[in-house]
Design an enzyme around this catalytic site. Structure first.
Site, mmCIF file in Angstrom:
data_model
loop_
_atom_site.group_PDB
_atom_site.id
_atom_site.type_symbol
_atom_site.label_atom_id
_atom_site.label_comp_id
_atom_site.label_asym_id
_atom_site.label_seq_id
_atom_site.Cartn_x
_atom_site.Cartn_y
_atom_site.Cartn_z
ATOM 1 N N GLN A 24 0.848 -1.200 0.000
ATOM 2 C CA GLN A 24 0.000 0.000 0.000
ATOM 3 C C GLN A 24 0.882 1.248 0.000
ATOM 4 O O GLN A 24 0.389 2.369 -0.082
ATOM 5 C CB GLN A 24 -0.909 0.019 1.233
ATOM 6 C CG GLN A 24 -1.846 -1.185 1.320
ATOM 7 C CD GLN A 24 -2.550 -1.254 2.652
ATOM 8 O OE1 GLN A 24 -3.650 -0.719 2.830
ATOM 9 N NE2 GLN A 24 -1.922 -1.883 3.624
ATOM 10 N N ASN A 25 2.191 1.042 0.153
ATOM 11 C CA ASN A 25 3.129 2.155 0.300
ATOM 12 C C ASN A 25 3.558 2.701 -1.066
ATOM 13 O O ASN A 25 3.639 1.956 -2.036
ATOM 14 C CB ASN A 25 4.364 1.702 1.093
ATOM 15 C CG ASN A 25 3.997 1.150 2.471
ATOM 16 O OD1 ASN A 25 2.915 1.468 2.991
ATOM 17 N ND2 ASN A 25 4.836 0.304 3.024
ATOM 18 N N ILE A 26 3.823 3.998 -1.086
ATOM 19 C CA ILE A 26 4.190 4.669 -2.361
ATOM 20 C C ILE A 26 5.669 5.069 -2.361
ATOM 21 O O ILE A 26 6.126 5.764 -3.254
ATOM 22 C CB ILE A 26 3.317 5.934 -2.560
ATOM 23 C CG1 ILE A 26 3.561 6.962 -1.442
ATOM 24 C CG2 ILE A 26 1.839 5.567 -2.661
ATOM 25 C CD1 ILE A 26 2.916 8.340 -1.713
ATOM 26 N N ASN B 295 3.095 -6.897 13.669
ATOM 27 C CA ASN B 295 2.608 -5.561 13.978
ATOM 28 C C ASN B 295 2.816 -5.360 15.476
ATOM 29 O O ASN B 295 2.358 -6.175 16.260
ATOM 30 C CB ASN B 295 1.110 -5.485 13.622
ATOM 31 C CG ASN B 295 0.560 -4.076 13.722
ATOM 32 O OD1 ASN B 295 0.881 -3.338 14.658
ATOM 33 N ND2 ASN B 295 -0.265 -3.684 12.771
ATOM 34 N N PRO B 296 3.504 -4.268 15.898
ATOM 35 C CA PRO B 296 3.831 -4.142 17.326
ATOM 36 C C PRO B 296 2.650 -3.749 18.212
ATOM 37 O O PRO B 296 2.732 -3.852 19.431
ATOM 38 C CB PRO B 296 4.888 -3.031 17.348
ATOM 39 C CG PRO B 296 4.658 -2.244 16.116
ATOM 40 C CD PRO B 296 4.081 -3.181 15.104
ATOM 41 N N CYS C 170 5.531 13.939 -24.333
ATOM 42 C CA CYS C 170 4.580 14.471 -25.344
ATOM 43 C C CYS C 170 4.328 15.958 -25.094
ATOM 44 O O CYS C 170 3.586 16.609 -25.812
ATOM 45 C CB CYS C 170 3.250 13.705 -25.282
ATOM 46 S SG CYS C 170 2.162 14.258 -23.930
ATOM 47 N N HIS D 228 -1.435 1.481 -4.294
ATOM 48 C CA HIS D 228 -1.707 2.924 -4.120
ATOM 49 C C HIS D 228 -0.725 3.767 -4.911
ATOM 50 O O HIS D 228 -0.606 4.973 -4.687
ATOM 51 C CB HIS D 228 -1.685 3.292 -2.626
ATOM 52 C CG HIS D 228 -2.830 2.695 -1.873
ATOM 53 N ND1 HIS D 228 -2.843 2.528 -0.518
ATOM 54 C CD2 HIS D 228 -4.018 2.186 -2.318
ATOM 55 C CE1 HIS D 228 -3.995 1.955 -0.151
ATOM 56 N NE2 HIS D 228 -4.714 1.728 -1.217
ATOM 57 N N THR E 132 0.146 -2.982 8.798
ATOM 58 C CA THR E 132 -1.031 -2.316 8.246
ATOM 59 C C THR E 132 -2.193 -2.384 9.228
ATOM 60 O O THR E 132 -2.377 -3.371 9.927
ATOM 61 C CB THR E 132 -1.464 -2.912 6.892
ATOM 62 O OG1 THR E 132 -2.575 -2.172 6.375
ATOM 63 C CG2 THR E 132 -1.843 -4.383 7.009
ATOM 64 N N SER E 133 -2.969 -1.273 9.274
ATOM 65 C CA SER E 133 -4.149 -1.239 10.161
ATOM 66 C C SER E 133 -5.328 -1.923 9.472
ATOM 67 O O SER E 133 -6.368 -2.132 10.084
ATOM 68 C CB SER E 133 -4.504 0.219 10.480
ATOM 69 O OG SER E 133 -4.776 0.904 9.242
HETATM 70 N N1 APR Z 1 6.455 -2.453 12.207
HETATM 71 C C1 APR Z 1 5.267 -3.044 11.874
HETATM 72 N N2 APR Z 1 4.071 -2.417 12.016
HETATM 73 C C2 APR Z 1 4.085 -1.167 12.511
HETATM 74 C C3 APR Z 1 5.265 -0.489 12.887
HETATM 75 C C4 APR Z 1 6.489 -1.189 12.719
HETATM 76 N N3 APR Z 1 7.665 -0.629 13.062
HETATM 77 N N4 APR Z 1 4.943 0.754 13.346
HETATM 78 C C5 APR Z 1 3.598 0.840 13.249
HETATM 79 N N5 APR Z 1 3.081 -0.309 12.758
HETATM 80 C C6 APR Z 1 1.693 -0.652 12.470
HETATM 81 C C7 APR Z 1 0.663 0.107 13.274
HETATM 82 O O1 APR Z 1 0.359 -0.597 14.464
HETATM 83 C C8 APR Z 1 -0.533 0.108 12.316
HETATM 84 O O2 APR Z 1 -1.312 -1.070 12.491
HETATM 85 O O3 APR Z 1 1.477 -0.250 11.123
HETATM 86 C C9 APR Z 1 0.111 0.064 10.936
HETATM 87 C C10 APR Z 1 0.035 1.385 10.195
HETATM 88 O O4 APR Z 1 -1.334 1.618 9.890
HETATM 89 P P1 APR Z 1 -1.716 2.883 8.991
HETATM 90 O O5 APR Z 1 -0.979 4.072 9.478
HETATM 91 O O6 APR Z 1 -3.211 2.921 8.907
HETATM 92 O O7 APR Z 1 -1.101 2.543 7.552
HETATM 93 P P2 APR Z 1 -1.715 1.605 6.429
HETATM 94 O O8 APR Z 1 -2.433 0.438 7.026
HETATM 95 O O9 APR Z 1 -0.631 1.322 5.479
HETATM 96 O O10 APR Z 1 -2.787 2.587 5.722
HETATM 97 C C11 APR Z 1 -3.380 2.117 4.548
HETATM 98 O O11 APR Z 1 -4.364 4.303 4.239
HETATM 99 O O12 APR Z 1 -4.241 6.589 4.187
HETATM 100 C C12 APR Z 1 -4.205 5.467 3.420
HETATM 101 O O13 APR Z 1 -3.128 5.368 1.351
HETATM 102 C C13 APR Z 1 -2.887 5.350 2.721
HETATM 103 O O14 APR Z 1 -1.766 3.305 2.059
HETATM 104 C C14 APR Z 1 -2.361 3.987 3.157
HETATM 105 C C15 APR Z 1 -3.614 3.277 3.624
#
Ligand code: APR
Length: 274
Positions: free
Chosen positions: A109-111, A238-239, A177, A127, A213-214
């Protein structure tokens, strides 16, 4: 390391060493150790800015009509974090898993391009990618030099006075272009990219590594669910929260950049014994 954590690391390594087709699904937490803030952690981007404003095209237009200070602030933060960001030990461990023939692909999901820079070669960026541009005239896509683009963004961030769309567009790379282009990233309300390919990968997986990821943003968050439907075992790292893993899966309460290298070392040991 706490005992149950090392047990989980061992379990994850055992599963991956037997995997025929492991697929990785990553979110912002994957890049936290590279200095890029996540979105929803305390102090994260959406903790400080309104995604409806800065994460949508209409929101950006409205902020520009008010002078663009918030846009400049976001650009400043992106330039600072992305200029210094390098693949962390977690990204490098995933590239190693690909070289070992364990990981089939990365769906992210990362850019931030860090999976590619770490050496992963089958990367599906649902994304988009900040360093890839899409021409608004001929629709073609092209990558730009990362430091040159961040330098251009820095010029915008360092500017003073009202920020206009024209002021931004004149610093954005042009298509061959001659057309105006925009970063090929997906904003809220826009269609995600390579979703079909990502779901196909999930359906091919027998293990899915879910990292940082959340799981609150759809349709990207469908991918782990599709992997589970295909019978994959989920290994979630995920911590602070477990989103997808259930009792038959593995959940490792640790940072991705800490856990992944440990897992890869254990996988290597198992592969050597074979
Ligand atoms: N290692 C692993 N997980 C981690 C760490 C780490 N060091 N630090 C934080 N986290 C976890 C958090 O607990 C959380 O569950 O990473 C997750 C980050 O969640 P978000 O900030 O919601 O990011 P993400 O899930 O990638 O969001 C998805 O939302 O806003 C949009 O386009 C954006 O791609 C993004 C999408």
């Amino acid at each position: 390391m706490k005992n149950n954590l090392s047990e989980e690391i061992q379990k994850a390594a055992e599963i991956l060493s037997q995997a025929k087709s492991a697929v990785i699904f990553s979110g912002a937490g994957m890049s936290a150790e590279s200095g890029i803030a996540t979105f929803r952690d305390p102090g994260g981007l959406w903790d400080r800015f309104d995604p409806a404003e800065v994460g949508t095209a209409p929101g950006i237009m409205s902020l520009l009509s008010e002078g663009g200070d918030t846009i400049r602030e976001i650009i400043r933060e992106v330039v600072e974090a992305f200029t210094l960001a390098r693949p962390n030990a977690g990204h490098l461990a995933l590239a190693e898993l690909e070289r070992m023939g364990v990981a089939r692909s990365v769906i992210t999901q990362n850019i931030d391009n860090l999976h590619r820079e770490a050496g992963s070669t089958r990367v599906f960026e649902v994304h988009g990618n900040l360093y890839r541009f899409r021409c608004l005239n001929c629709e073609s896509k092209f990558f730009v030099d990362r430091s040159d683009f961040l330098e251009r963004l820095g010029d915008i961030a360092r500017g003073s006075g009202p920020l206009s769309l024209e002021g931004i567009m004149e610093r954005v790379p042009r298509c061959s272009c001659g057309g105006v282009s925009r970063p090929d990233v997906v904003m809220f309300g826009e269609s995600v990219q390579e979703l079909g390919e990502a779901i196909f990968e999930a359906h091919q997986s027998d293990v899915m590594l879910i990292l940082g990821t959340s799981g609150v943003v759809y349709p990207a968050a469908m991918v782990p669910q599709e992997a589970r439907k295909a019978g994959a075992v989920l290994i979630e790292i995920n911590p602070t929260e477990v989103v997808f893993a259930s009792k038959n899966d593995v959940y490792i309460r640790e940072k991705a950049a800490v856990a992944l290298p440990l897992i890869v070392e254990e996988v290597k040991k198992r592969k050597k014994k074979k």
